[in-house]
Design a protein around this motif. Structure first.
Motif: not given
Length: 164
Positions: A34-61
């Motif tokens: 949801l944080v990544a979604a809020a940031i990327t909802d802003i037009p032009g965010s691609s020059d500031i936002f690199d990536r979002g990791f959604v790591t719900y499981s411990n294995k993903a973390k």
């Protein structure tokens, strides 16, 4: 937090990062991106936002962010230590200058006496600076309200880190 407030906070973050030429990443568990979604909802965010990791499981973390198995075993996924390793791992595995992480119990189930529903740990890491941690206990809010409050907290931490 209203959708307008989230939009305004994300827009302010992007404006300040753009001015300082800083790039952002997120590492999210209970907020599920949801944080990544809020940031990327802003037009032009691609020059500031690199990536979002959604790591719900411990294995993903572990796999995506490099959170140590020992940290998860000793302190659990919902802990200051895990939040800090998540934020620092997001920096290590991206081109970002700063990263926020969120890990918590959004409910309605999953809480314990030691880690009740509404407990959320946040960390914000910036290259060359000490990682900051915040613990929030949002209490008996709904899952939606806990997640919305967590987005607000993460955006505010990112803004504070940019301004330091």
């Amino acid at each position: 937090m209203t959708e307008t407030e989230t939009h305004d906070d994300a827009a302010a973050l992007l404006a300040e990062c753009r001015e300082l030429k800083l790039v952002v990443a997120t590492a999210e568990s209970c907020t599920g991106g949801l944080v990544a979604a809020a940031i990327t909802d802003i037009p032009g965010s691609s020059d500031i936002f690199d990536r979002g990791f959604v790591t719900y499981s411990n294995k993903a973390k572990q796999e995506m962010l490099g959170v140590a198995a020992r940290t998860l075993l000793q302190f659990g996924a919902v802990s200051a230590q895990t939040a800090i390793e998540m934020a620092e791992g997001a920096l290590k595995h991206s081109r970002a200058d700063l990263a926020a992480s969120i890990t918590g119990v959004a409910g309605p189930g999953g809480g314990t006496a030691q880690k009740p529903v509404g407990l959320v740990h946040f960390a914000c890491a910036r290259r060359g600076r000490e990682t900051v941690h915040v613990e929030r206990r949002f209490g008996a809010l709904s899952r939606h309200e806990i997640r919305a409050a967590s987005v607000k907290q993460a955006l505010n931490m990112l803004l504070e880190t940019v301004r330091i």
